[in-house]
Write an enzyme that holds these catalytic residues in place. Structure first.
Site, PDB file in Angstrom:
ATOM      1  CD  GLU A 297       6.308  39.361 198.739  1.00 40.32           C
ATOM      2  OE1 GLU A 297       5.150  39.259 199.168  1.00 40.32           O
ATOM      3  OE2 GLU A 297       7.304  38.888 199.333  1.00 40.32           O
TER       4      GLU A 297
ATOM      5  CG  ASP B 195      10.052  45.597 197.566  1.00 45.29           C
ATOM      6  OD1 ASP B 195      10.539  44.544 198.026  1.00 45.29           O
ATOM      7  OD2 ASP B 195       8.896  45.971 197.815  1.00 45.29           O
TER       8      ASP B 195
END
Length: 199
Positions: free
Chosen positions: A9, A7
């Site tokens: 953020e 991922d």
């Protein structure tokens, strides 16, 4: 053959919407996928708030220009890419991600795109594919890759659970408590060790 799927953020860079909430003085925009599992609902709500305040892409991009990767993220990515293929799979948008990819040394990212009017107003968004993180991991597996995945939010759980090895990273206490079987780490050193052991 392994591919590590990360991922963006909360894992490699700070949350863009939280930074923008602070910069714009609109506290409601601190809500992220850590709080709202339904991404479609979350984005429609965000677009409504932007419209209400007369804010558009330029204002968000101005904030993004001030965001640096989480300390150690670029070094972590560089080391990981030295022995393993890496793809960042994010629900963010190309219009947000590009300056951050530059600061991270241009890793590969799969993300979505915003629909923006000529005046800069964000009018909508186009998801690359439904359930993009899980769908991407399954597609990689279908062409012969073993996946290792890590993320911090509800929308990362599908790819984490579908992978040969999956880890929570810098996640919330609630997600960690709700998914106690998923190993959870707080430092890049711990995550790196876990990835190496999984291969």
């Amino acid at each position: 053959m392994y591919i590590t799927c990360l991922d963006l953020e909360g894992v490699l860079v700070p949350e863009i919407w939280i930074a923008f909430a602070k910069a714009s003085g609109i506290p409601e925009l601190t809500r992220t996928t850590r709080d709202e599992p339904d991404y479609d609902k979350l984005m429609r709500w965000r677009i409504g708030i932007l419209k209400e305040h007369g804010l558009g892409l330029k204002e968000i991009q101005d904030t993004i220009a001030t965001i640096d990767p989480i300390p150690g993220a670029k070094e972590f990515l560089d080391e990981l890419r030295s022995f393993c293929q890496v793809i960042i799979i994010s629900d963010t948008f190309t219009q947000f991600a590009t300056p951050l990819m530059k600061k991270l040394g241009w890793p590969t990212i799969f993300c979505n795109s915003l629909e923006v009017a000529e005046n800069g107003e964000i009018t909508g968004f186009k998801m690359r594919i439904e359930n993009s993180k899980l769908t991407t991991v399954k597609a990689l597996q279908s062409i012969g890759y073993e996946t290792i995945a890590s993320g911090d939010s509800y929308n990362d759980l599908g790819m984490i659970q579908a992978s040969k090895a999956g880890f929570l990273f810098k996640s919330t206490d609630k997600i960690k408590a709700d998914y106690p079987k998923i190993p959870a780490y707080e430092t890049y050193g711990e995550l790196m060790e876990a990835i190496k052991k999984a291969m």
